[in-house]
Scaffold this active site. Structure first.
Site, PDB file in Angstrom:
ATOM      1  N   TYR A 135      36.963 -23.383  -6.059  1.00 31.96           N
ATOM      2  CA  TYR A 135      36.402 -24.194  -4.975  1.00 31.96           C
ATOM      3  C   TYR A 135      36.634 -23.922  -3.595  1.00 31.96           C
ATOM      4  O   TYR A 135      36.058 -24.342  -2.632  1.00 31.96           O
ATOM      5  CB  TYR A 135      37.282 -25.633  -5.220  1.00 31.96           C
ATOM      6  CG  TYR A 135      36.671 -26.792  -6.068  1.00 31.96           C
ATOM      7  CD1 TYR A 135      36.166 -26.321  -7.584  1.00 31.96           C
ATOM      8  CD2 TYR A 135      36.261 -27.892  -5.703  1.00 31.96           C
ATOM      9  CE1 TYR A 135      35.572 -27.227  -8.316  1.00 31.96           C
ATOM     10  CE2 TYR A 135      35.661 -28.842  -6.546  1.00 31.96           C
ATOM     11  CZ  TYR A 135      35.561 -28.566  -7.934  1.00 31.96           C
ATOM     12  OH  TYR A 135      34.906 -29.157  -8.448  1.00 31.96           O
ATOM     13  N   LYS A 190      41.598 -19.425 -19.133  1.00 36.09           N
ATOM     14  CA  LYS A 190      40.338 -18.716 -19.634  1.00 36.09           C
ATOM     15  C   LYS A 190      40.941 -17.135 -19.549  1.00 36.09           C
ATOM     16  O   LYS A 190      40.339 -16.367 -19.131  1.00 36.09           O
ATOM     17  CB  LYS A 190      38.973 -18.820 -18.976  1.00 36.09           C
ATOM     18  CG  LYS A 190      37.692 -18.130 -19.526  1.00 36.09           C
ATOM     19  CD  LYS A 190      37.562 -18.682 -20.870  1.00 36.09           C
ATOM     20  CE  LYS A 190      36.146 -18.132 -21.674  1.00 36.09           C
ATOM     21  NZ  LYS A 190      36.148 -18.617 -22.827  1.00 36.09           N
ATOM     22  N   ASP A 222      37.253 -23.541 -23.535  1.00 33.23           N
ATOM     23  CA  ASP A 222      36.233 -23.832 -24.287  1.00 33.23           C
ATOM     24  C   ASP A 222      36.890 -24.563 -25.276  1.00 33.23           C
ATOM     25  O   ASP A 222      36.228 -25.411 -26.059  1.00 33.23           O
ATOM     26  CB  ASP A 222      35.499 -22.648 -24.761  1.00 33.23           C
ATOM     27  CG  ASP A 222      36.190 -21.375 -25.026  1.00 33.23           C
ATOM     28  OD1 ASP A 222      37.549 -21.425 -24.984  1.00 33.23           O
ATOM     29  OD2 ASP A 222      35.513 -20.410 -25.590  1.00 33.23           O
ATOM     30  N   ASP A 246      38.149 -30.335 -13.146  1.00 34.60           N
ATOM     31  CA  ASP A 246      36.823 -31.225 -12.499  1.00 34.60           C
ATOM     32  C   ASP A 246      36.012 -31.527 -13.668  1.00 34.60           C
ATOM     33  O   ASP A 246      35.821 -32.786 -14.097  1.00 34.60           O
ATOM     34  CB  ASP A 246      36.166 -30.358 -11.580  1.00 34.60           C
ATOM     35  CG  ASP A 246      34.639 -31.207 -11.203  1.00 34.60           C
ATOM     36  OD1 ASP A 246      35.016 -32.505 -10.896  1.00 34.60           O
ATOM     37  OD2 ASP A 246      33.780 -30.458 -11.224  1.00 34.60           O
ATOM     38  N   ASP A 250      36.021 -35.300 -16.468  1.00 37.09           N
ATOM     39  CA  ASP A 250      35.114 -36.059 -16.848  1.00 37.09           C
ATOM     40  C   ASP A 250      34.788 -36.324 -18.157  1.00 37.09           C
ATOM     41  O   ASP A 250      34.440 -37.529 -18.775  1.00 37.09           O
ATOM     42  CB  ASP A 250      33.771 -35.406 -16.120  1.00 37.09           C
ATOM     43  CG  ASP A 250      33.457 -36.040 -14.755  1.00 37.09           C
ATOM     44  OD1 ASP A 250      34.511 -36.454 -14.166  1.00 37.09           O
ATOM     45  OD2 ASP A 250      32.036 -36.275 -14.565  1.00 37.09           O
TER      46      ASP A 250
HETATM   47  C1  IPM Z   1      35.842 -35.062  -8.304  1.00 38.66           C
HETATM   48  C2  IPM Z   1      34.182 -34.670  -7.724  1.00 38.66           C
HETATM   49  C3  IPM Z   1      34.286 -33.706  -6.633  1.00 38.66           C
HETATM   50  C4  IPM Z   1      35.087 -32.219  -7.351  1.00 38.66           C
HETATM   51  C5  IPM Z   1      33.104 -33.686  -5.927  1.00 38.66           C
HETATM   52  C6  IPM Z   1      32.659 -34.874  -5.158  1.00 38.66           C
HETATM   53  C7  IPM Z   1      33.632 -32.772  -4.850  1.00 38.66           C
HETATM   54  O1  IPM Z   1      33.428 -34.107  -9.005  1.00 38.66           O
HETATM   55  O2  IPM Z   1      36.488 -35.590  -7.641  1.00 38.66           O
HETATM   56  O3  IPM Z   1      35.803 -34.612  -9.557  1.00 38.66           O
HETATM   57  O4  IPM Z   1      34.240 -31.481  -7.612  1.00 38.66           O
HETATM   58  O5  IPM Z   1      36.358 -32.241  -7.145  1.00 38.66           O
HETATM   59 MG    MG Z   2      34.275 -34.259 -10.660  1.00 37.66          MG
END
Ligand code: IPM
Ligand code: MG
Length: 363
Positions: A135, A190, A222, A246, A250
């Protein structure tokens, strides 16, 4: 105590308004000051993270953040896009430790896309390193490929890198968190392919020597993605780098039925933090009054616990959210047959009612 309120874009302002209402109902004498961020700040100040907003965030004891982003800014140069606001805040404030709990509420077991028995009682904590990795690694950019089979063609590149102190400090955070939970850390890497993550694995193992009471397992990313949907309850604390975190956070969020329920905290070395829902700005439903404010309200609860030293107030907010769910109130994202569909504001009002001991009108 002063809190910077940064509502941002999309549904951000609506959901933050409900969390502010909840904080005010606690009557703790918290001082709050709002500032624009993201696309909203680009419109008013020509930059997604104006100097004045950054200064407020730096001066505050904690930050309550909504969400940033809208497709209409996709064509802007990267430095002016809304996402730069949250990335800039994380970097400028040194918010390296991101806590993303994935908790499946009893009443929402059936909202998950997984079988109820796989997610009932789920309580895992993803700890994502937030200020390093690909990042932020330099160099990055576009150029004409100087070598290789595609030499002479346009190419783009980013740099994945982690230093020992960066890995050590997040590993300490993970082991200490695990001590207060079920005592297990899964470090996701990884190492079979990437030098950066072989190093990550080695450093995490070094730090583990100081935590013999905590169980450490290493897992490739993975496989971790697969195990999260196969047997999620086998995890306790998951610690990983910025990009894997990240993605996995999710995935973990969906185990719980809705990302609309999940709070997050991003902390610096002294416990100052930025608190935001794990979900994004959802421009498609912005302004309609249908967004779920519970993730933001629960983020405010995390703020009370981690940055404002008011754990009893945090407990009150979390119990109020449970009471509202038990009363059958649901926003669209968590609605199911037999429950009462409510809007953003009604949901916030119901949490305030539960906090102040009033009856919740539900089903
Ligand atoms: C998160 C989001 C952010 C990230 C984006 C909006 C930059 O997806 O906080 O998970 O990738 O960190
Ligand atoms: Mg995110």
């Amino acid at each position: 105590m002063k809190i910077a309120i940064l509502p941002g874009d999309g549904i951000g302002p609506e959901i933050v308004a409900e969390a502010v209402k909840v904080l005010q109902a606690l009557e703790l004498g918290l001082e709050m000051e709002a500032a624009p961020v993201g696309g909203a700040a680009y419109e008013s100040h020509g930059h997604p993270l104006p100097e004045s907003t950054l200064a407020l965030a730096k001066a505050a004891d904690a930050i309550l953040f909504g969400a940033v982003g809208d497709w209409k800014y996709d064509k802007l140069e990267r430095a002016l896009r809304p996402e730069q606001a949250i990335l800039g805040l994380r970097k400028h404030l040194g918010l390296f430790a991101n806590f993303r709990p994935a908790i499946c509420y009893e009443q929402l077991t059936h909202a998950s896309s997984l079988k109820p028995e796989l997610v009932a009682g789920l309580d895992i904590l993803i700890i994502r390193e937030l200020t390093g990795d690909i990042y932020f690694g330099q160099p990055r950019g576009r150029r004409v490929a100087p070598d290789g089979p595609f030499a002479g063609s346009d190419e783009a590149f980013d740099t994945m890198r982690y230093s020992r102190p960066e890995i050590e400090r997040i590993a300490h955070v993970a082991f200490q968190a695990a001590r207060k939970r079920r005592g297990k850390v899964t470090s996701v890497d990884k190492a079979n392919v990437l030098e950066t993550f072989q190093f990550w694995k080695d450093v995490v193992a070094d730090v583990h020597a100081q935590y013999s009471d905590v169980q450490l397992e290493h897992m490739y990313v993975d496989n971790a993605a697969m195990q999260l949907v196969r047997a999620p309850k086998a995890f306790d604390v998951v610690v990983t780098g910025n990009m894997f975190g990240d993605i996995l956070s999710d995935e973990a969020a969906m185990l719980t039925g809705s990302i609309g329920m999940l709070p997050s905290a991003s902390l610096d070395a002294r416990g100052k933090g930025l608190y935001e829902p794990s979900h994004g700005s959802a421009p498609d439903i912005a302004g309609k009054g249908v967004a779920n404010p519970l993730a933001t309200i629960l983020s405010a609860a995390m703020m009370l616990r981690h940055s404002l030293a008011r754990p009893e107030a945090a407990d009150r907010v979390e119990r109020a959210v449970e009471a509202v769910l038990a009363a059958g109130l649901r926003t669209g994202d968590i609605w199911s047959e037999g429950t009462a569909r409510v809007g953003t504001r009604e949901m916030g009002d119901a949490v305030v009612a539960a906090l102040t001991g009033k009856t919740i009108i539900g089903r």
